[in-house]
Design a protein around this motif. Structure first.
Motif, PDB file in Angstrom:
ATOM      1  N   UNK A  50       0.830  -1.207   0.000  1.00  9.09           N
ATOM      2  CA  UNK A  50       0.000   0.000   0.000  1.00  9.09           C
ATOM      3  C   UNK A  50       0.860   1.249   0.000  1.00  9.09           C
ATOM      4  N   UNK A  51       0.346   2.293  -0.655  1.00  7.60           N
ATOM      5  CA  UNK A  51       0.978   3.620  -0.579  1.00  7.60           C
ATOM      6  C   UNK A  51      -0.081   4.627  -0.204  1.00  7.60           C
ATOM      7  N   UNK A  52       0.370   5.617   0.547  1.00  9.03           N
ATOM      8  CA  UNK A  52      -0.516   6.695   0.953  1.00  9.03           C
ATOM      9  C   UNK A  52      -0.543   7.759  -0.141  1.00  9.03           C
ATOM     10  N   UNK A  53      -1.725   8.280  -0.446  1.00 13.57           N
ATOM     11  CA  UNK A  53      -1.836   9.401  -1.379  1.00 13.57           C
ATOM     12  C   UNK A  53      -2.159  10.662  -0.571  1.00 13.57           C
ATOM     13  N   UNK A  54      -1.268  11.662  -0.654  1.00 14.60           N
ATOM     14  CA  UNK A  54      -1.531  12.937   0.021  1.00 14.60           C
ATOM     15  C   UNK A  54      -1.904  13.953  -1.066  1.00 14.60           C
ATOM     16  N   UNK A  55      -0.982  14.892  -1.392  1.00 16.04           N
ATOM     17  CA  UNK A  55      -1.292  15.854  -2.458  1.00 16.04           C
ATOM     18  C   UNK A  55      -1.125  15.261  -3.851  1.00 16.04           C
ATOM     19  N   UNK A  56      -0.423  14.150  -3.935  1.00 14.42           N
ATOM     20  CA  UNK A  56      -0.223  13.476  -5.220  1.00 14.42           C
ATOM     21  C   UNK A  56       0.761  14.169  -6.148  1.00 14.42           C
ATOM     22  N   UNK A  57       1.402  15.245  -5.675  1.00 16.40           N
ATOM     23  CA  UNK A  57       2.255  16.032  -6.577  1.00 16.40           C
ATOM     24  C   UNK A  57       3.558  15.315  -6.928  1.00 16.40           C
ATOM     25  N   UNK A  58       3.991  14.405  -6.092  1.00 17.96           N
ATOM     26  CA  UNK A  58       5.169  13.589  -6.397  1.00 17.96           C
ATOM     27  C   UNK A  58       4.749  12.159  -6.715  1.00 17.96           C
ATOM     28  N   UNK A  59       3.788  11.642  -5.954  1.00 16.72           N
ATOM     29  CA  UNK A  59       3.414  10.229  -6.120  1.00 16.72           C
ATOM     30  C   UNK A  59       2.766   9.955  -7.478  1.00 16.72           C
ATOM     31  N   UNK A  60       1.845  10.818  -7.895  1.00 20.71           N
ATOM     32  CA  UNK A  60       1.129  10.532  -9.155  1.00 20.71           C
ATOM     33  C   UNK A  60       2.077  10.553 -10.367  1.00 20.71           C
ATOM     34  N   UNK A  61       2.969  11.566 -10.495  1.00 24.05           N
ATOM     35  CA  UNK A  61       3.934  11.484 -11.603  1.00 24.05           C
ATOM     36  C   UNK A  61       4.784  10.212 -11.542  1.00 24.05           C
ATOM     37  N   UNK A  62       5.191   9.811 -10.327  1.00 22.50           N
ATOM     38  CA  UNK A  62       6.013   8.586 -10.216  1.00 22.50           C
ATOM     39  C   UNK A  62       5.214   7.358 -10.629  1.00 22.50           C
ATOM     40  N   UNK A  63       3.914   7.352 -10.304  1.00 21.97           N
ATOM     41  CA  UNK A  63       3.072   6.220 -10.718  1.00 21.97           C
ATOM     42  C   UNK A  63       2.852   6.254 -12.236  1.00 21.97           C
ATOM     43  N   UNK A  64       2.675   7.461 -12.772  1.00 20.88           N
ATOM     44  CA  UNK A  64       2.469   7.564 -14.223  1.00 20.88           C
ATOM     45  C   UNK A  64       3.688   7.079 -15.000  1.00 20.88           C
TER      46      UNK A  64
END
Ligand SMILES: Cc1cc2nc3c(=O)[nH]c(=O)nc-3n(C[C@H](O)[C@H](O)[C@H](O)COP(=O)(O)OP(=O)(O)OC[C@H]3O[C@@H](n4cnc5c(N)ncnc54)[C@H](O)[C@@H]3O)c2cc1C
Length: 293
Positions: free
Chosen positions: A28-42
């Motif tokens: 599992x990963x936590x999603x906060x603002x997604x400003x770093x996580x979403x690009x890394x997932x993309x």
């Protein structure tokens, strides 16, 4: 690019979020603002099987004054909220100065205090500032909670002491010492870019005008926030003269940091900038401290 498939949970309480994290561990990963996580997932640099979204947990977004003059920030407090809050400007002027330097307005409207710290990018302002300001982090899991000082939280490039199942829930910032001054200096190629190198300084003076405490923490100067311990030793108990400041800045840039070369700058250029920035930051911080006397 689109992210790899994942399951999505949107808890409304911290307890629910901790239960999901405990159930799914490091899947599992936590999603906060997604400003770093979403690009890394993309880019598929990370492919979590489960995303636990914190955005529906109002209890995690707050800024509260502490009776001793400090501040408590919930992990989901947005950068923009911190940037415009007058209490931050009054109690934590160093933090107030730093907020507009974090990315662009769009990034600051979504990005969160806790997300930036958990991401542990050594180029991020809040990562180094939290060490400079002697912050403490409250981590919670289903098994309980623990407090970790900022200087023990970051353990490497994008790496922290957070365990699977653990959430950063709160950051406590103590009041700055009496007769203290601060400064944040950075060099970036363009305004709002990540800094090529930067330094946050917090100093305090004793009743004789000598340096009682000096802390310099560099960003983009190693795999984690780089605290200039040797430079602080040069200043301890000294009058903050031009010579003492110059000597400390040189020691900081040569002995306390470990910058690398990349497409943006060589390590040598970063060390050169570090000397100049450290000197200017110390001058400004000591001047501000003296003005408080
Ligand atoms: C174009 C651009 C420019 C930027 N420029 C800058 C800049 O100049 N300076 C700067 O400092 N930053 C900059 N950033 C990064 C920005 O500050 C992000 O907000 C920050 O890195 C991540 O915060 P987030 O809330 O978006 O976290 P997310 O992207 O949602 O999460 C980041 C990581 O932290 C984990 N995480 C998040 N919250 C928690 C929590 N409470 N507990 C445990 N783990 C958690 C996530 O699982 C993920 O691994 C920039 C980003 C972009 C896209």
């Amino acid at each position: 690019m689109k992210p790899a498939p994942f399951d999505y949970y949107a808890p409304t309480t911290v307890e629910q979020a901790l239960a999901y994290l405990a159930e799914h561990g490091d899947e599992a990963k936590v999603l906060a603002g997604g400003q770093s996580l979403i690009p890394m997932m993309n880019f598929r640099l990370v492919q979590p099987a489960i995303l636990v979204d914190l955005n529906n947990i109002p209890d995690l977004a707050y800024m509260n004054p502490d009776e001793d003059g400090g501040l408590r920030l919930g992990a989901m407090t947005r950068h923009h909220q911190v940037e415009v809050d007058p209490m931050v400007a009054e109690r934590m002027p160093l933090l107030h100065d730093a907020m507009p330097k974090i990315g662009y307005p769009q990034i600051r409207s979504r990005g969160t205090f806790g997300g930036s710290l958990s991401h542990a990018d050594p180029s991020a302002e809040l990562v180094s500032l939290s060490v400079a300001l002697d912050a403490r982090f409250r981590l919670r899991s289903q098994d309980g909670e623990r407090w970790v000082p900022a200087n023990e939280f970051f353990i490497g490039l994008f790496a922290t002491v957070l365990e699977p199942g653990e959430l950063l829930v709160e950051v406590a910032l103590p009041p700055m010492p009496a007769r203290s001054g601060w400064s944040l200096m950075e060099v970036a190629r363009r305004q709002h870019d990540f800094a090529l190198i930067g330094v946050a300084a917090v100093v305090s003076l004793d009743e004789n005008g000598r340096c009682q405490h000096a802390r310099m923490v560099f960003l983009s100067a190693g795999d984690r926030p780089m605290q200039a311990h040797r430079a602080a030793g040069v200043l301890a108990g000294q009058a903050p003269t031009t010579e003492a400041i110059r000597a400390a800045a040189e020691v900081a840039a040569s002995d306390d940091i470990d910058p690398s070369s990349d497409i943006h700058a060589t390590a040598e250029f970063r060390r050169h900038l570090a000397t100049v920035l450290a000197r200017r930051a110390l001058e400004q911080a000591f001047k501000r401290a003296a003005e408080k006397e």
